[in-house]
Design a protein around this motif. Sequence first.
Motif, short mmCIF file in Angstrom:
data_model
loop_
_atom_site.label_atom_id
_atom_site.label_comp_id
_atom_site.label_asym_id
_atom_site.label_seq_id
_atom_site.Cartn_x
_atom_site.Cartn_y
_atom_site.Cartn_z
N ARG A 51 32.39 44.49 41.54
CA ARG A 51 33.56 43.69 41.20
C ARG A 51 34.60 44.57 40.53
O ARG A 51 34.29 45.65 40.03
CB ARG A 51 33.17 42.53 40.29
CG ARG A 51 32.23 41.56 41.00
CD ARG A 51 31.89 40.39 40.13
NE ARG A 51 33.00 39.48 39.98
CZ ARG A 51 33.31 38.49 40.83
NH1 ARG A 51 32.56 38.29 41.87
NH2 ARG A 51 34.33 37.72 40.61
N LEU A 52 35.83 44.08 40.49
CA LEU A 52 36.95 44.85 39.97
C LEU A 52 37.60 44.05 38.85
O LEU A 52 37.90 42.87 39.02
CB LEU A 52 37.94 45.07 41.12
CG LEU A 52 39.20 45.86 40.89
CD1 LEU A 52 38.86 47.29 40.53
CD2 LEU A 52 40.05 45.84 42.15
N ASP A 53 37.83 44.68 37.70
CA ASP A 53 38.52 43.95 36.64
C ASP A 53 40.03 44.23 36.73
O ASP A 53 40.47 45.09 37.49
CB ASP A 53 37.93 44.23 35.26
CG ASP A 53 38.20 45.63 34.72
OD1 ASP A 53 39.26 46.22 35.01
OD2 ASP A 53 37.36 46.13 33.97
N VAL A 54 40.79 43.50 35.97
CA VAL A 54 42.25 43.56 36.06
C VAL A 54 42.77 44.95 35.70
O VAL A 54 43.66 45.48 36.38
CB VAL A 54 42.90 42.49 35.16
CG1 VAL A 54 44.40 42.65 35.11
CG2 VAL A 54 42.55 41.10 35.64
N VAL A 55 42.25 45.55 34.67
CA VAL A 55 42.71 46.88 34.27
C VAL A 55 42.42 47.89 35.37
O VAL A 55 43.25 48.74 35.68
CB VAL A 55 42.07 47.29 32.92
CG1 VAL A 55 42.42 48.73 32.57
CG2 VAL A 55 42.51 46.34 31.81
N GLU A 56 41.25 47.80 35.98
CA GLU A 56 40.91 48.70 37.09
C GLU A 56 41.85 48.48 38.27
O GLU A 56 42.25 49.43 38.94
CB GLU A 56 39.46 48.50 37.52
CG GLU A 56 38.46 48.97 36.50
CD GLU A 56 37.04 48.53 36.79
OE1 GLU A 56 36.12 49.21 36.30
OE2 GLU A 56 36.85 47.51 37.48
N LEU A 57 42.22 47.23 38.52
CA LEU A 57 43.17 46.93 39.60
C LEU A 57 44.51 47.59 39.33
O LEU A 57 45.12 48.19 40.23
CB LEU A 57 43.33 45.42 39.79
CG LEU A 57 44.33 45.00 40.86
CD1 LEU A 57 43.90 45.48 42.24
CD2 LEU A 57 44.50 43.49 40.85
N LEU A 58 44.98 47.51 38.09
CA LEU A 58 46.24 48.15 37.73
C LEU A 58 46.15 49.66 37.92
O LEU A 58 47.07 50.29 38.46
CB LEU A 58 46.61 47.81 36.29
CG LEU A 58 46.90 46.34 36.00
CD1 LEU A 58 47.11 46.14 34.51
CD2 LEU A 58 48.08 45.83 36.79
#
Length: 81
Positions: A51-58
Amino acid sequence: MPRSLSSARQKRLAELLIQYREQAGLNQAEVAKALGRHQPFVSNLESGQRRLDVVELLDLGEAIGFDPVQMIQELIRVPKS
């Protein structure tokens, strides 16, 4: 709401990550290096195994050169199934 790595949205997220990376002319190792991570990290994201968290997406948006907001808008249109 079950957290599934096999949901339609998770699958679409993986597809978009691959698409954006390839459009940028980058391989997984180059993206991982830009993130200060190892290549399997990117592989696991793209295969839907992680899974991907928001900070990683940014961070991915910056490393690859895509707009995370546009990606989220695309994911919102995918049914939750």
